[in-house]
Design a protein around this motif. Structure first.
Motif, short mmCIF file in Angstrom:
data_model
loop_
_atom_site.label_atom_id
_atom_site.label_comp_id
_atom_site.label_asym_id
_atom_site.label_seq_id
_atom_site.Cartn_x
_atom_site.Cartn_y
_atom_site.Cartn_z
N ALA A 176 0.92 -1.36 -0.13
CA ALA A 176 0.01 0.01 0.02
C ALA A 176 1.01 1.24 -0.02
CB ALA A 176 -0.88 -0.12 1.20
N LYS A 177 0.28 2.22 -0.59
CA LYS A 177 0.98 3.57 -0.68
C LYS A 177 0.67 4.31 0.56
CE LYS A 177 2.33 7.35 -3.87
NZ LYS A 177 2.79 7.64 -5.05
N LEU A 178 1.50 4.62 1.61
CA LEU A 178 1.27 5.29 2.80
C LEU A 178 2.33 6.08 2.93
CD1 LEU A 178 0.20 2.68 5.17
CD2 LEU A 178 -1.27 4.49 4.32
N ASP A 179 2.01 7.60 3.49
CA ASP A 179 3.25 8.47 3.77
C ASP A 179 3.20 8.36 5.43
OD1 ASP A 179 4.53 10.56 4.65
OD2 ASP A 179 3.42 12.08 3.27
N PHE A 180 4.24 7.94 5.92
CA PHE A 180 4.27 7.87 7.36
C PHE A 180 4.42 8.91 8.14
CE2 PHE A 180 9.05 6.67 6.43
CZ PHE A 180 9.65 8.41 7.10
#
Length: 148
Positions: A110-114
């Motif tokens: 999944a594409k996530l910005d931490f």
């Protein structure tokens, strides 16, 4: 690496330099990641011993080419693992690694910005890892750590 350093020296700002680095990172990281696989195996084994209960949900932030997410999935076969990253190149490599390891039913990429984990419900994750990602934010890791 020398070409990347030269390209970054020509950047007018930290943000431009970081964008330049992020473009080069997938190819460099894929090679480096395979060299440190023993570290990930050790980390997963250590987590296995230290945790009182085996995790059922694992979030691997800044997973790069899919590690340590794949190693964690093998260590905790009953866990649902999310391998997340912010760059498309890394996500493609992670998806490839998940498929190569036959972990598609257990690992989601999944594409996530931490720096913004608001899409994840509070206290819904049993184990969070971020193996090599906290050095990436231009402003330091404080925001990412507060999200975790």
């Amino acid at each position: 690496v020398a070409a990347m350093n030269k390209r970054m020296r020509g950047c007018s700002s930290n943000a431009t330099a970081m964008n330049s680095l992020m473009q080069e990172l997938p190819s460099i990281y894929k090679i480096a990641a395979m060299q440190i696989t023993p570290m990930w195996k050790h980390m997963a084994e250590h987590a296995s011993v230290k945790l009182k209960l085996a995790p059922t949900t694992i979030l691997d932030l800044a997973c790069g080419p899919g590690e340590p997410a794949c190693t964690l999935a093998k260590t905790f076969p009953n866990a649902s693992v999310t391998a997340s990253d912010f760059t498309d190149g890394m996500l493609a490599q992670a998806q490839e690694r998940v498929a190569e390891n036959g972990l598609g039913d257990q690992v989601t990429v999944a594409k996530l910005d931490f720096n913004d984990l608001s899409s994840i419900a509070s206290e819904s994750i049993d184990l969070v890892t971020c193996s090599l990602g906290l050095h990436i934010p231009v402003d330091g890791p404080s925001q990412a750590l507060s999200e975790i």
